[in-house]
Design a protein around this motif. Structure first.
Motif, PDB file in Angstrom:
ATOM      1  N   ARG A  19       8.209 -49.729 -55.946  1.00 40.07           N
ATOM      2  CA  ARG A  19       8.785 -48.549 -56.593  1.00 40.07           C
ATOM      3  C   ARG A  19       8.030 -48.102 -57.841  1.00 40.07           C
ATOM      4  O   ARG A  19       8.454 -47.180 -58.517  1.00 40.07           O
ATOM      5  N   THR A  20       6.936 -48.780 -58.142  1.00 38.05           N
ATOM      6  CA  THR A  20       6.190 -48.446 -59.342  1.00 38.05           C
ATOM      7  C   THR A  20       4.971 -47.586 -59.024  1.00 38.05           C
ATOM      8  O   THR A  20       4.591 -47.415 -57.862  1.00 38.05           O
ATOM      9  N   ALA A  21       4.356 -47.078 -60.074  1.00 33.60           N
ATOM     10  CA  ALA A  21       3.111 -46.325 -59.937  1.00 33.60           C
ATOM     11  C   ALA A  21       1.974 -47.142 -60.544  1.00 33.60           C
ATOM     12  O   ALA A  21       2.189 -48.014 -61.385  1.00 33.60           O
ATOM     13  N   LEU A  22       0.751 -46.845 -60.091  1.00 33.34           N
ATOM     14  CA  LEU A  22      -0.432 -47.432 -60.702  1.00 33.34           C
ATOM     15  C   LEU A  22      -1.144 -46.356 -61.513  1.00 33.34           C
ATOM     16  O   LEU A  22      -1.428 -45.265 -61.010  1.00 33.34           O
ATOM     17  N   ARG A  23      -1.393 -46.691 -62.745  1.00 28.81           N
ATOM     18  CA  ARG A  23      -2.229 -45.843 -63.591  1.00 28.81           C
ATOM     19  C   ARG A  23      -3.601 -46.488 -63.656  1.00 28.81           C
ATOM     20  O   ARG A  23      -3.731 -47.670 -63.978  1.00 28.81           O
ATOM     21  N   VAL A  24      -4.653 -45.741 -63.329  1.00 23.08           N
ATOM     22  CA  VAL A  24      -6.008 -46.276 -63.330  1.00 23.08           C
ATOM     23  C   VAL A  24      -6.869 -45.465 -64.291  1.00 23.08           C
ATOM     24  O   VAL A  24      -6.648 -44.257 -64.487  1.00 23.08           O
ATOM     25  N   LEU A  25      -7.840 -46.141 -64.869  1.00 21.50           N
ATOM     26  CA  LEU A  25      -8.727 -45.498 -65.833  1.00 21.50           C
ATOM     27  C   LEU A  25     -10.136 -46.046 -65.670  1.00 21.50           C
ATOM     28  O   LEU A  25     -10.337 -47.266 -65.599  1.00 21.50           O
ATOM     29  N   TRP A  26     -11.092 -45.134 -65.588  1.00 24.20           N
ATOM     30  CA  TRP A  26     -12.513 -45.489 -65.721  1.00 24.20           C
ATOM     31  C   TRP A  26     -12.979 -44.983 -67.076  1.00 24.20           C
ATOM     32  O   TRP A  26     -12.709 -43.846 -67.464  1.00 24.20           O
ATOM     33  N   ASN A  27     -13.698 -45.843 -67.803  1.00 24.76           N
ATOM     34  CA  ASN A  27     -14.294 -45.423 -69.064  1.00 24.76           C
ATOM     35  C   ASN A  27     -15.707 -46.007 -69.146  1.00 24.76           C
ATOM     36  O   ASN A  27     -15.882 -47.225 -69.050  1.00 24.76           O
ATOM     37  N   SER A  78      -2.834 -40.166 -52.362  1.00 28.29           N
ATOM     38  CA  SER A  78      -2.265 -38.936 -51.782  1.00 28.29           C
ATOM     39  C   SER A  78      -0.910 -38.579 -52.396  1.00 28.29           C
ATOM     40  O   SER A  78      -0.317 -37.579 -52.011  1.00 28.29           O
ATOM     41  N   ASP A  79      -0.419 -39.409 -53.306  1.00 28.69           N
ATOM     42  CA  ASP A  79       0.870 -39.158 -53.935  1.00 28.69           C
ATOM     43  C   ASP A  79       0.710 -39.295 -55.446  1.00 28.69           C
ATOM     44  O   ASP A  79       0.749 -40.405 -55.980  1.00 28.69           O
ATOM     45  N   PRO A  80       0.418 -38.214 -56.165  1.00 27.70           N
ATOM     46  CA  PRO A  80       0.482 -36.848 -55.619  1.00 27.70           C
ATOM     47  C   PRO A  80      -0.870 -36.296 -55.153  1.00 27.70           C
ATOM     48  O   PRO A  80      -0.921 -35.538 -54.195  1.00 27.70           O
ATOM     49  N   VAL A  81      -1.975 -36.680 -55.843  1.00 23.22           N
ATOM     50  CA  VAL A  81      -3.294 -36.101 -55.535  1.00 23.22           C
ATOM     51  C   VAL A  81      -4.375 -37.154 -55.798  1.00 23.22           C
ATOM     52  O   VAL A  81      -4.121 -38.169 -56.458  1.00 23.22           O
ATOM     53  N   GLY A 114      -5.627 -41.359 -63.878  1.00 22.76           N
ATOM     54  CA  GLY A 114      -4.501 -40.694 -63.232  1.00 22.76           C
ATOM     55  C   GLY A 114      -3.467 -41.701 -62.756  1.00 22.76           C
ATOM     56  O   GLY A 114      -3.671 -42.920 -62.808  1.00 22.76           O
ATOM     57  N   LEU A 115      -2.331 -41.191 -62.275  1.00 19.69           N
ATOM     58  CA  LEU A 115      -1.242 -41.988 -61.719  1.00 19.69           C
ATOM     59  C   LEU A 115      -1.198 -41.814 -60.209  1.00 19.69           C
ATOM     60  O   LEU A 115      -1.363 -40.699 -59.702  1.00 19.69           O
ATOM     61  N   CYS A 116      -0.930 -42.921 -59.516  1.00 15.37           N
ATOM     62  CA  CYS A 116      -0.799 -42.856 -58.059  1.00 15.37           C
ATOM     63  C   CYS A 116       0.475 -43.577 -57.636  1.00 15.37           C
ATOM     64  O   CYS A 116       0.705 -44.734 -58.007  1.00 15.37           O
ATOM     65  N   PHE A 117       1.303 -42.906 -56.839  1.00 16.35           N
ATOM     66  CA  PHE A 117       2.543 -43.473 -56.305  1.00 16.35           C
ATOM     67  C   PHE A 117       2.345 -43.855 -54.836  1.00 16.35           C
ATOM     68  O   PHE A 117       1.341 -43.528 -54.224  1.00 16.35           O
ATOM     69  N   GLY A 118       3.358 -44.534 -54.291  1.00 18.09           N
ATOM     70  CA  GLY A 118       3.357 -44.840 -52.861  1.00 18.09           C
ATOM     71  C   GLY A 118       2.475 -45.997 -52.457  1.00 18.09           C
ATOM     72  O   GLY A 118       2.179 -46.155 -51.274  1.00 18.09           O
ATOM     73  N   GLN A 152     -27.046 -48.822 -69.917  1.00 11.88           N
ATOM     74  CA  GLN A 152     -27.197 -49.566 -71.158  1.00 11.88           C
ATOM     75  C   GLN A 152     -25.919 -49.573 -72.027  1.00 11.88           C
ATOM     76  O   GLN A 152     -25.991 -49.533 -73.252  1.00 11.88           O
ATOM     77  N   SER A 153     -24.771 -49.638 -71.372  1.00 14.04           N
ATOM     78  CA  SER A 153     -23.521 -49.665 -72.138  1.00 14.04           C
ATOM     79  C   SER A 153     -22.430 -50.331 -71.313  1.00 14.04           C
ATOM     80  O   SER A 153     -22.502 -50.387 -70.080  1.00 14.04           O
ATOM     81  N   ALA A 154     -21.399 -50.835 -72.012  1.00 12.40           N
ATOM     82  CA  ALA A 154     -20.268 -51.462 -71.331  1.00 12.40           C
ATOM     83  C   ALA A 154     -19.426 -50.411 -70.618  1.00 12.40           C
ATOM     84  O   ALA A 154     -19.289 -49.284 -71.084  1.00 12.40           O
ATOM     85  N   VAL A 155     -18.884 -50.801 -69.483  1.00 18.22           N
ATOM     86  CA  VAL A 155     -17.981 -49.930 -68.729  1.00 18.22           C
ATOM     87  C   VAL A 155     -16.745 -50.745 -68.367  1.00 18.22           C
ATOM     88  O   VAL A 155     -16.759 -51.973 -68.366  1.00 18.22           O
ATOM     89  N   ARG A 156     -15.658 -50.048 -68.046  1.00 13.55           N
ATOM     90  CA  ARG A 156     -14.418 -50.768 -67.726  1.00 13.55           C
ATOM     91  C   ARG A 156     -13.547 -49.959 -66.778  1.00 13.55           C
ATOM     92  O   ARG A 156     -13.585 -48.723 -66.782  1.00 13.55           O
ATOM     93  N   ILE A 157     -12.767 -50.706 -65.991  1.00 15.16           N
ATOM     94  CA  ILE A 157     -11.682 -50.146 -65.178  1.00 15.16           C
ATOM     95  C   ILE A 157     -10.397 -50.785 -65.678  1.00 15.16           C
ATOM     96  O   ILE A 157     -10.292 -52.019 -65.766  1.00 15.16           O
ATOM     97  N   ILE A 158      -9.404 -49.987 -66.013  1.00 15.96           N
ATOM     98  CA  ILE A 158      -8.098 -50.490 -66.454  1.00 15.96           C
ATOM     99  C   ILE A 158      -7.050 -50.071 -65.418  1.00 15.96           C
ATOM    100  O   ILE A 158      -6.997 -48.919 -65.010  1.00 15.96           O
ATOM    101  N   VAL A 159      -6.264 -51.043 -64.979  1.00 12.32           N
ATOM    102  CA  VAL A 159      -5.195 -50.812 -64.000  1.00 12.32           C
ATOM    103  C   VAL A 159      -3.879 -51.205 -64.655  1.00 12.32           C
ATOM    104  O   VAL A 159      -3.750 -52.303 -65.210  1.00 12.32           O
ATOM    105  N   GLU A 160      -2.902 -50.329 -64.556  1.00 10.93           N
ATOM    106  CA  GLU A 160      -1.605 -50.559 -65.215  1.00 10.93           C
ATOM    107  C   GLU A 160      -0.477 -50.223 -64.235  1.00 10.93           C
ATOM    108  O   GLU A 160      -0.477 -49.140 -63.633  1.00 10.93           O
ATOM    109  N   GLU A 161       0.440 -51.146 -64.058  1.00 10.22           N
ATOM    110  CA  GLU A 161       1.632 -50.889 -63.234  1.00 10.22           C
ATOM    111  C   GLU A 161       2.755 -50.443 -64.144  1.00 10.22           C
ATOM    112  O   GLU A 161       3.118 -51.154 -65.086  1.00 10.22           O
TER     113      GLU A 161
END
Length: 231
Positions: free
Chosen positions: A123-131, A159-162, A184-188, A217-226
């Motif tokens: 029932r939760t959403a995932l918020r993902v971030l690339w920086n 696909s929920d929502p885009v 962005g946020l992804c449901f489903g 030549q720089s640090a990168v990260r992916i952050i995933v949040e429920e």
């Protein structure tokens, strides 16, 4: 005594009189006198006496001390299983970061990086971030090209929502790098293991590749949040 011989004396009691008899030579002489001080006694001819007036209630006594603990009772029956709302326990803020110090990836398509995440609820959403650093340039001045960076979840776009993505277009060979965030946020998405993949490909409608570059030549990260959103 003259002419009198006393053999014995007897007393007969009645409620009121006392009879005294004296045996003499010529017979028995009796005389009745009032009973001096003893109160009259009831005989079988008297009925039961009437009930007396009830007495005044006494003062209540002080509370008694607690008694000893009783014997321990037998163990009760086992209750029926409850409904499991969230097998992993109360839902709290859950976040994971996958980070790399230097990426230097010049591919034009494919999976750039994967961040594995365990989702706890359906029932939760995932918020993902690339920086991190992104660059895109055309192969030839005046000839436009476009690359698309985007997220997939276990190989499928949201696909929920885009979809969660970013397009970068250029018709120049200028080599410009800049730090970019895509989120962005992804449901489903079902609970369980989720491979959060950061990918790259050519934009729809373009026939030639440009020259993308990821994480120079720089640090990168992916952050995933429920996250649990209000109903």
């Amino acid at each position: 005594m003259t002419g009198i011989t006393m053999v014995s004396t007897c007393r007969f009691f009645s409620p009121i009189l006392v009879t005294i008899c004296v045996i003499i030579a010529g017979g028995v002489a009796c005389e009745e006198k009032p009973k001096p001080s003893e109160p009259p006694r009831c005989t079988s001819c008297c009925g039961p006496a009437p009930a007396g007036i009830p007495g005044i209630p006494g003062t209540p006594g002080s509370p008694g001390r607690d008694g000893h603990d009783g014997a321990k009772g037998e163990k009760g029956d086992t209750g029926s299983p409850g409904t499991v709302e969230n097998p992993s326990g109360p839902l709290t803020h859950v976040m994971k970061q996958c980070a790399w110090p230097v990426l230097n990836d010049d591919r034009t398509s494919g999976i750039i990086k994967v961040c594995e995440f365990t989702k706890r609820s359906d029932r939760t959403a995932l918020r993902v971030l690339w920086n991190g650093d992104l660059r895109f340039m055309a192969n030839t001045n005046g000839v436009g090209a476009c690359s698309r960076w985007y997220f997939t979840f276990n190989g499928e776009e949201c696909s929920d929502p885009v979809p969660i993505d970013s397009y970068i277009y250029s018709n120049s060979v200028n080599n410009r790098h800049r730090t970019t965030s895509i989120e962005g946020l992804c449901f489903g998405i079902s609970a369980g293991r989720v491979d959060v993949e950061f990918r790259l490909r050519r934009c729809n409608g373009y026939t030639v590749d440009g020259r993308p570059y990821t994480g120079r030549q720089s640090a990168v990260r992916i952050i995933v949040e429920e996250i649990h959103l209000a109903d």
